[in-house]
Design an enzyme around this catalytic site. Structure first.
Site, short mmCIF file in Angstrom:
data_model
loop_
_atom_site.label_atom_id
_atom_site.label_comp_id
_atom_site.label_asym_id
_atom_site.label_seq_id
_atom_site.Cartn_x
_atom_site.Cartn_y
_atom_site.Cartn_z
N GLU A 62 0.83 -1.20 0.00
CA GLU A 62 0.00 0.00 0.00
C GLU A 62 0.87 1.26 0.00
O GLU A 62 0.51 2.26 -0.63
CB GLU A 62 -0.93 -0.01 1.22
CG GLU A 62 -1.90 -1.18 1.27
CD GLU A 62 -2.78 -1.29 0.03
OE1 GLU A 62 -3.08 -0.24 -0.58
OE2 GLU A 62 -3.17 -2.42 -0.33
N ASP A 66 3.41 -4.35 -5.72
CA ASP A 66 3.94 -5.62 -5.20
C ASP A 66 5.46 -5.63 -5.26
O ASP A 66 6.14 -6.01 -4.30
CB ASP A 66 3.40 -6.80 -6.03
CG ASP A 66 1.98 -7.20 -5.64
OD1 ASP A 66 1.50 -6.74 -4.59
OD2 ASP A 66 1.36 -7.96 -6.40
#
Length: 422
Positions: A279, A362
């Site tokens: 995030e 990611d």
């Protein structure tokens, strides 16, 4: 062709489409991974139980079918309001009462919104029932209905403000769609600002993270990423779902780092740090700003294309449908129909952009932490919690998936663990 005949024809097409999509989602094998991934940590057979695999197959078929029905179902509703003459009759009935426009317009928009909400409710109930029956949703019916009513209230308030401005501009000369787009820019930014601090708390309870040591670890990670965060929030979701999530949203002073309490309960600390680093990657790579820019850009395209179609449809079919001009309130279902169709058609593009951003986040998370510790098991546990399809079929990927598949994400983490290129 009479409006009733057109509606009947569309209803028949809808049934044929529904059957075709049911066959598609039934016979595109969920969780079917290529031979190269079989037996690896990306293969669901290695971390799902046989029962979970069966549930995932039937659940995802139902989820995908409901999703692919949702757009055409919504279009049918607007077609009923438009071709069936309901919107025109409501507008004319309000005019006969000689009420001022400031009273008539909110009532008219309320009628259109309420009818759309009620006619769409069966599909929402079906989705809730499916999720509840497989143990994904834990929310009681009363709580679910409350959330839907909040949805309706927020949607009505937003719709009333937007349509009031839209019809006022439609009544003026010039490039009305361009004026609407310019006004939409500050509105989009305002909604992004108020979402985490005004709208989200209407649905769920937010509080500072209950684990101070974990919060400090997350804040240390944020400091390493040069993110000006001073507090991590925990949102109570366990009363509603068994799924897990975390996110960073808001802009400026409304920025929030948020963890679902289900995530805290089911993931280990290394797994939580991986999901939080992901995030943070969105923030560092300015995905929030790019999301705002994308919303502004897509609104421009939608208004330009939708405006062109709207002008021509009103000229050709307006009299037949009881629309007396482009600023006639009776055209509201037509405007909503065009926006819905254009939004659905744009999903492959917007989803592809989103998948790229999620894949980049990611990769950033792995590099920020410096290892893949917890990454593989985190993705596996997320898949188990929601019984997701780790390798969705093509149409699902194009129209529904905003993230890389679980198979891809697990495989990427495995490759990093074996020796990332830095």
């Amino acid at each position: 062709m009479r409006p009733s005949a057109k509606l009947l024809r569309y209803a028949i097409l809808f049934v044929v489409y529904a059957v075709a999509m049911a066959l598609y989602v039934r016979y595109t094998s969920p969780n079917n991974v290529p031979a190269a991934y079989q037996g690896t940590p990306a293969d669901p057979a290695t971390f799902f139980t046989p029962g979970q695999l069966r549930d995932s197959e039937t659940l995802n078929a139902a989820r995908n079918w409901i999703f692919f029905l949702s757009g055409p179902w919504e279009w049918l509703i607007y077609g009923i309001l438009l071709l069936g003459g309901a919107a025109r009759r409501w507008n004319e009935a309000l005019e006969r009462r000689r009420l001022p426009a400031v009273v008539r317009f909110p009532v008219f928009v309320l009628l259109v919104n309420a009818a759309s909400f009620l006619l769409y409710l069966p599909l929402r109930v079906l989705g809730y029932g499916v999720s509840r029956s497989y143990g994904i949703s834990t929310q009681p019916l009363s709580g679910w209905l409350r959330d839907k009513l909040v949805d309706f209230g927020v949607g009505y308030a937003t719709s009333l403000a937007v349509t009031a401005v839209a019809f006022w501009i439609l009544s003026r000369r010039g490039r009305w769609w361009l004026k609407l787009w310019l006004i939409s820019i500050p509105f989009t930014l305002f909604m992004m600002y108020v979402q985490p601090v005004v709208i989200d708390p209407l649905y769920n309870k937010f509080a500072p993270l209950s684990d101070p040591k974990l919060e400090q670890r997350i804040l240390d990670l944020a400091a390493k990423a040069d993110i000006p965060a001073h507090r991590v929030y925990e949102v109570e979701m366990s009363a509603k779902t068994n799924a897990m999530n975390a996110y960073v949203n808001g802009i400026g002073s409304s920025l929030r780092i948020v963890l679902w309490d289900t995530t805290l309960q089911k993931l280990s600390e290394p797994e939580i740090l991986q999901i939080m680093a992901h995030e943070m990657g969105h923030y560092v790579m300015h995905h929030l700003e790019w999301s705002a820019a994308g919303a502004v850009g897509s609104t421009f395209v939608a208004l330009a294309a939708g405006g062109w179609l709207y002008e021509r449809i009103v000229r050709r079919k307006g009299a037949e449908w009881g629309i007396r001009g482009r600023a006639d309130w009776s055209a509201l279902p037509l405007i909503l129909l065009l926006l819905s169709v254009l939004s659905f058609a744009s999903l492959p593009v917007s989803n592809a952009v989103s998948r790229q951003a999620e894949g980049a986040a990611d990769d950033y998370a792995l590099r920020l932490i410096g290892s893949a510790e917890g990454a593989v098991t985190m993705h596996q546990k997320l898949a188990i919690a929601s019984l997701s399809d780790v390798n969705p079929p093509l149409l699902v990927r194009w129209f529904r998936d905003t993230h890389p598949s679980d198979m891809e994400r697990i495989a990427d983490a495995e490759r990093y663990a074996q020796g990332p290129s830095r």
